[in-house]
Enzyme design. Structure first.
Site, PDB file in Angstrom:
ATOM      1  N   HIS A 171       0.825  -1.215   0.000  1.00 46.65           N
ATOM      2  CA  HIS A 171       0.000   0.000   0.000  1.00 46.65           C
ATOM      3  C   HIS A 171       0.858   1.264   0.000  1.00 46.65           C
ATOM      4  CE1 HIS A 171      -4.307  -1.307   0.685  1.00 46.65           C
ATOM      5  NE2 HIS A 171      -3.639  -2.436   0.555  1.00 46.65           N
ATOM      6  N   ASP A 172       2.130   1.125   0.259  1.00 42.99           N
ATOM      7  CA  ASP A 172       3.086   2.235   0.161  1.00 42.99           C
ATOM      8  C   ASP A 172       3.625   2.344  -1.265  1.00 42.99           C
ATOM      9  OD1 ASP A 172       5.308   3.971   0.378  1.00 42.99           O
ATOM     10  OD2 ASP A 172       5.892   3.205   2.321  1.00 42.99           O
ATOM     11  N   ARG A 196      -2.990 -11.283 -14.785  1.00 45.37           N
ATOM     12  CA  ARG A 196      -2.319  -9.980 -14.728  1.00 45.37           C
ATOM     13  C   ARG A 196      -0.882 -10.054 -15.244  1.00 45.37           C
ATOM     14  NH1 ARG A 196      -6.219  -6.324 -14.821  1.00 45.37           N
ATOM     15  NH2 ARG A 196      -7.174  -5.803 -12.805  1.00 45.37           N
TER      16      ARG A 196
END
Length: 643
Positions: free
Chosen positions: A167-168, A489
């Site tokens: 998330h960083d 992906r």
């Protein structure tokens, strides 16, 4: 004269070339003479499967040589690099909201909506997006049969930590166009979803001839704490109080909610209770730094306090990841020495604390170097980095809650009270349940529970029927099969499949399934899905199947991406190099970072009784009732790995 020198060089190198596996002839031919010699050394050790069995100082020499080769040949820019434009570093002695102006020669490097770079050139798989079908791969090779854990090595705090880092660092910008995957008849009865829709990754023209299209990162790529601060000005405004530099946090130490009931934090997409707990912990850390700096420097105003506290807190996060989390992930003496050398240098902490940064990056470490080093390639995180950080097998099926009111048993163990399904700990439900459980019980319970192992047939079934969220933390209407989506992906983004990935990372490829694993059931299923064509093997499947180095929780294939990118996150950032000083951080701020050695130190600042009462292990990332490691009197560089 140059012709004569070239002839002599070819005469010298021709016999050596015959020693090299044919897969690497083209790469070898493109190398400088020095790099050819380094590659010969690395390749010789690889053929003997030897490096992790060498004495520590020799293992470090091997890793240094390999890292150099990757820095020369596996850092590939995507997008145009500006020329003739330079910002003044003195104008930005702080981390900007969107990550701009860290690199004075390229203001957009590492910023929000900059391109993901590459470690290997893209391999177009447009005609093979569904070969073999992602839902077949997910069902037969990834889906959990029986839960496998990591023993005492790695706990649920460690699993939460890596999501905190994701998330960083990374999140692909999506297209507005949805596509659908349908389960083939052969596996449909075993798939929680018979079909699912999702948004494509958004392709963006690069304006460059070599790699014509790329993908943009919705998060900043720098190690700047954007999981709690956000990746743009709008997100930052939401989390700040604008008083004394602080961030918003509720009185119970958990994240606040906005008027819509969504959590207030830098990045709110797809959370679970473990991630929320770490976001809250480091908001507390930021706010305590603010209090400390205000007391030390009363004249500092809100903006200055915020900027200094962000620098300090981001550096603490980076340091914990480097010399605590990664050391537990790669639990060997060689990597203990290597990760500490990244931060402190080979001369070590005591020397650096006494004399400061001496020598180059090898002796003094990356942190505190005189200037950043990007090896001639603008800083970014890479598509391959994203791929090797696919670690959802770490998550179990339930969280085991512990009775923190009971008297701790041997090794500070605690009795189990009940188990909560992981489905009830994600998204809005997770936030509600974390509030009911309470912070201390959540952290102690995660500390005492082993996380899942990164192995075949260990991908959580509950993640094959998952409610994803948009960037604002709102649930989307379409459920997804995350295991199948991850296979898709990598193909969609032209990430090389396992064998080609290894070749381009100068690793010896496999020629048969038995080279990959000794597990007969796994080999049977690999043949069922891929036939005998090892070139079709998907990267995630290969890394999960790969024989692990003793002490490693990840594959060697993933580790060599870590080797280059973990170094790059430190050495390319001015706030860990040229600006890692008292002027930028303040004297007190720099002291704060320099005296923090572990997540345990952070927990002790905010929950002083927690680790003393319930943690027996050396690290907060290993299972808390494990025995502390005994003292080893042998100097670390002279240790020999136990086989």
């Amino acid at each position: 004269m140059s012709f004569i020198m070239s002839s002599l060089r070819n005469l010298f190198l021709s016999p050596l070339r015959s020693f090299i596996q044919k897969d690497f002839h083209d790469a070898f031919d493109s190398m400088t003479l020095l790099d050819k010699l380094l590659f010969m050394m690395v390749h010789f050790v690889d053929k003997l499967i030897l490096w992790h069995r060498l004495p520590v100082f020799l293992g470090l020499a091997y890793l240094a040589a390999r890292r150099h080769l990757h820095q020369e040949y596996n850092l590939i820019n995507v997008g145009r690099t500006p020329t003739g434009v330079r910002s003044n570093p003195e104008d930005y002695p702080y981390r900007t909201a969107d990550g701009k102006y860290n690199d004075p020669f390229n203001e957009g490097a590492g910023s929000q909506f900059s391109f993901f770079g590459r470690n290997v050139m893209p391999v177009d798989q447009h005609d093979k997006l569904k070969k073999p079908d992602p839902m077949v791969v997910a069902t037969k090779l990834l889906a959990r049969k029986n839960f496998m854990d990591t023993g005492k090595q790695f706990n649920m705090i460690a699993a939460s930590w890596i999501q905190f880092m994701i998330h960083d660092w990374i999140d692909h910008l999506e297209d507005t166009h949805q596509i659908e995957l349908r389960a083939p008849e052969e596996v449909a009865s075993e798939c929680p979803l018979k079909s699912f829709k999702f948004y494509k990754s958004k392709k963006t023209p690069t304006g460059f001839y070599e790699i014509k299209t790329g993908y943009l990162n919705r998060r900043t790529s720098w190690w700047d704490g954007s999981a709690i601060y956000g990746s743009n000005t709008e997100a930052l405004k939401k989390v700040r109080t604008f008083e004394d530099g602080k961030l918003k946090l509720s009185a119970d130490g958990l994240l606040e909610q906005d008027e819509n009931g969504n959590i207030i934090s830098g990045d709110v997409r797809n959370p679970w209770a473990g991630l929320l707990a770490l976001q809250a912990l480091f908001i507390q850390e930021h706010n305590l730094v603010c209090d400390t700096l205000k007391k030390e420097y009363p004249k500092l105003e809100d903006e200055d306090l915020y900027r200094h506290a962000r620098l300090v807190t981001s550096a603490v996060i980076a340091k914990v990841h480097t010399i605590d989390w990664t050391v537990e992930l790669l639990k060997t003496d060689t990597l203990l020495a290597g990760m500490r050398a990244n931060w402190y240098g080979l001369l070590g902490k005591k020397f650096k604390d006494t004399f400061g940064h001496v020598g180059g990056s090898s002796l003094g470490g990356f942190v505190g170097m005189k200037k950043p080093e990007n090896h001639g390639v603008p800083y970014s995180l890479t598509e391959e980095f994203v791929s090797v950080y696919r670690m959802h097998q770490l998550l179990p099926d339930t969280l085991q809650l512990r009775n923190i009111d009971a008297t701790p048993g041997p090794n500070k163990s605690l009795p189990l009270t009940n188990e909560i399904p992981m489905e009830d700990l994600i998204g809005g439900k997770g936030e509600e349940n974390l509030s009911r459980i309470g912070y201390t019980k959540q952290m102690v319970s995660m500390g005492h529970q082993a996380c899942g192992a990164l192995e075949l047939m260990n991908y959580p079934i509950w993640m094959r029927d998952l409610i994803p969220q948009d960037v604002d933390g709102n649930d989307r209407p379409d459920h997804i099969d995350l295991a199948a989506l991850e296979i898709y992906r990598d193909r969609e983004r032209s990430v090389a499949r396992y064998n080609e990935f290894r070749r381009r990372m100068l690793q010896i490829p496999i020629s048969k399934w038995e080279d990959l694993t000794d597990d007969e059931e796994a080999i049977k299923m690999l043949r069922e899905v891929y036939g005998d064509d090892v070139e079709e093997l998907d990267l995630l499947v290969g890394m999960s199947a790969e024989k692990k180095i003793k002490g490693f929780a990840i594959s060697e294939t993933a580790f060599f991406i870590f080797l280059i990118m973990a170094s790059r996150r430190l050495e390319a950032d001015k706030f860990f190099t040229s600006n890692y000083n008292e002027e930028t951080y303040t004297k007190k701020g720099l002291e704060w970072v320099n005296t923090t050695e572990s997540l345990k130190d952070v927990l002790d600042r905010h929950y002083p009784e927690m680790t003393g009462k319930w943690m027996n292990s050396n690290s907060a990332f290993s299972v808390w009732d494990s025995s502390p490691e005994p003292h080893n009197p042998i100097p670390i560089y002279f240790r020999v790995p136990q086989q």
